[in-house]
Design a protein around this motif. Structure first.
Motif, short mmCIF file in Angstrom:
data_model
loop_
_atom_site.label_atom_id
_atom_site.label_comp_id
_atom_site.label_asym_id
_atom_site.label_seq_id
_atom_site.Cartn_x
_atom_site.Cartn_y
_atom_site.Cartn_z
N PHE A 5 22.55 -40.09 -23.93
CA PHE A 5 22.98 -40.52 -25.26
C PHE A 5 23.39 -39.31 -26.10
O PHE A 5 24.39 -39.36 -26.82
CB PHE A 5 21.85 -41.30 -25.95
CG PHE A 5 22.17 -41.69 -27.36
CD1 PHE A 5 23.01 -42.75 -27.62
CD2 PHE A 5 21.65 -40.97 -28.43
CE1 PHE A 5 23.33 -43.10 -28.93
CE2 PHE A 5 21.96 -41.32 -29.73
CZ PHE A 5 22.80 -42.39 -29.98
N TYR A 6 22.64 -38.24 -26.00
CA TYR A 6 22.95 -37.01 -26.74
C TYR A 6 24.35 -36.51 -26.39
O TYR A 6 25.16 -36.24 -27.27
CB TYR A 6 21.90 -35.95 -26.40
CG TYR A 6 22.15 -34.61 -27.03
CD1 TYR A 6 21.75 -34.35 -28.34
CD2 TYR A 6 22.75 -33.58 -26.32
CE1 TYR A 6 21.97 -33.11 -28.92
CE2 TYR A 6 22.97 -32.35 -26.90
CZ TYR A 6 22.58 -32.12 -28.19
OH TYR A 6 22.81 -30.89 -28.77
N THR A 9 27.03 -38.82 -27.81
CA THR A 9 27.14 -38.79 -29.27
C THR A 9 27.79 -37.51 -29.78
O THR A 9 28.43 -37.51 -30.82
CB THR A 9 25.75 -39.00 -29.90
OG1 THR A 9 25.22 -40.22 -29.41
CG2 THR A 9 25.83 -39.08 -31.41
N PHE A 12 31.32 -37.40 -31.29
CA PHE A 12 31.60 -37.89 -32.64
C PHE A 12 31.49 -36.80 -33.70
O PHE A 12 31.73 -37.05 -34.87
CB PHE A 12 30.64 -39.03 -33.00
CG PHE A 12 30.91 -40.28 -32.22
CD1 PHE A 12 31.77 -41.25 -32.69
CD2 PHE A 12 30.30 -40.48 -30.98
CE1 PHE A 12 32.03 -42.40 -31.95
CE2 PHE A 12 30.54 -41.62 -30.24
CZ PHE A 12 31.42 -42.58 -30.73
N MET A 21 28.99 -41.73 -38.36
CA MET A 21 28.69 -41.37 -36.97
C MET A 21 28.81 -39.86 -36.77
O MET A 21 28.03 -39.27 -36.03
CB MET A 21 29.61 -42.13 -36.01
CG MET A 21 29.28 -43.60 -35.93
SD MET A 21 30.31 -44.40 -34.69
CE MET A 21 29.75 -46.09 -34.85
N ALA A 25 25.87 -37.38 -35.59
CA ALA A 25 26.05 -36.48 -34.46
C ALA A 25 25.76 -35.03 -34.85
O ALA A 25 25.14 -34.29 -34.09
CB ALA A 25 27.46 -36.61 -33.90
N PHE A 61 22.43 -45.21 -35.58
CA PHE A 61 21.96 -45.08 -34.21
C PHE A 61 22.22 -46.37 -33.43
O PHE A 61 22.71 -46.33 -32.30
CB PHE A 61 20.46 -44.75 -34.17
CG PHE A 61 19.85 -44.94 -32.82
CD1 PHE A 61 20.13 -44.07 -31.78
CD2 PHE A 61 19.02 -46.04 -32.57
CE1 PHE A 61 19.59 -44.28 -30.51
CE2 PHE A 61 18.48 -46.23 -31.31
CZ PHE A 61 18.76 -45.35 -30.28
N LEU A 64 25.87 -46.57 -32.54
CA LEU A 64 26.20 -45.60 -31.51
C LEU A 64 25.64 -46.01 -30.15
O LEU A 64 26.32 -45.88 -29.13
CB LEU A 64 25.68 -44.21 -31.89
CG LEU A 64 26.48 -43.47 -32.94
CD1 LEU A 64 25.69 -42.29 -33.48
CD2 LEU A 64 27.80 -43.01 -32.35
N TYR A 65 24.42 -46.52 -30.15
CA TYR A 65 23.82 -46.91 -28.87
C TYR A 65 24.57 -48.09 -28.27
O TYR A 65 24.74 -48.16 -27.05
CB TYR A 65 22.32 -47.22 -29.01
CG TYR A 65 21.66 -47.18 -27.67
CD1 TYR A 65 21.22 -45.98 -27.13
CD2 TYR A 65 21.52 -48.33 -26.90
CE1 TYR A 65 20.66 -45.93 -25.86
CE2 TYR A 65 20.97 -48.29 -25.64
CZ TYR A 65 20.54 -47.09 -25.13
OH TYR A 65 20.00 -47.04 -23.86
N TYR A 68 27.52 -46.66 -26.67
CA TYR A 68 27.04 -45.94 -25.48
C TYR A 68 26.83 -46.91 -24.31
O TYR A 68 27.29 -46.66 -23.20
CB TYR A 68 25.76 -45.19 -25.84
CG TYR A 68 25.06 -44.51 -24.70
CD1 TYR A 68 25.64 -43.43 -24.03
CD2 TYR A 68 23.79 -44.92 -24.30
CE1 TYR A 68 24.98 -42.79 -23.00
CE2 TYR A 68 23.11 -44.27 -23.26
CZ TYR A 68 23.72 -43.21 -22.61
OH TYR A 68 23.07 -42.58 -21.59
#
Length: 74
Positions: A5-6, A9, A12, A21, A25, A61, A64-65, A68
């Motif tokens: 995930f890191y 992200t 962004f 976002m 990030a 989050f 974003l997840y 992802y």
């Protein structure tokens, strides 16, 4: 895609000052204790809720997840 995930992200970061976002990030990048290898929602969510900077909002989050996961499943 086998990125954490890191890593996902970080793409962004260049989104501009008004982009939530991008703010997330950037704050995540500066957080040296962020779980950089984590891929699972629950540990990441717990970290965001308990330890993260205020710029790492849980609503951002979640967005974003979701992105992802969509990219993981392609």
């Amino acid at each position: 895609m086998n990125r954490s995930f890191y890593q996902f992200t970080l793409s962004f970061r260049a989104g501009g000052k008004d982009n939530l976002m991008a703010q997330f990030a950037e704050a995540m990048f500066k957080d040296l204790s962020f779980p950089k290898e984590e891929t699972e929602f629950d540990p990441l969510s717990r970290y965001i809720e308990e330890k993260a900077d205020d710029k790492m909002r849980s609503t951002v989050f979640d967005e974003l997840y979701k992105l992802y996961e969509e990219r993981l499943n392609q």
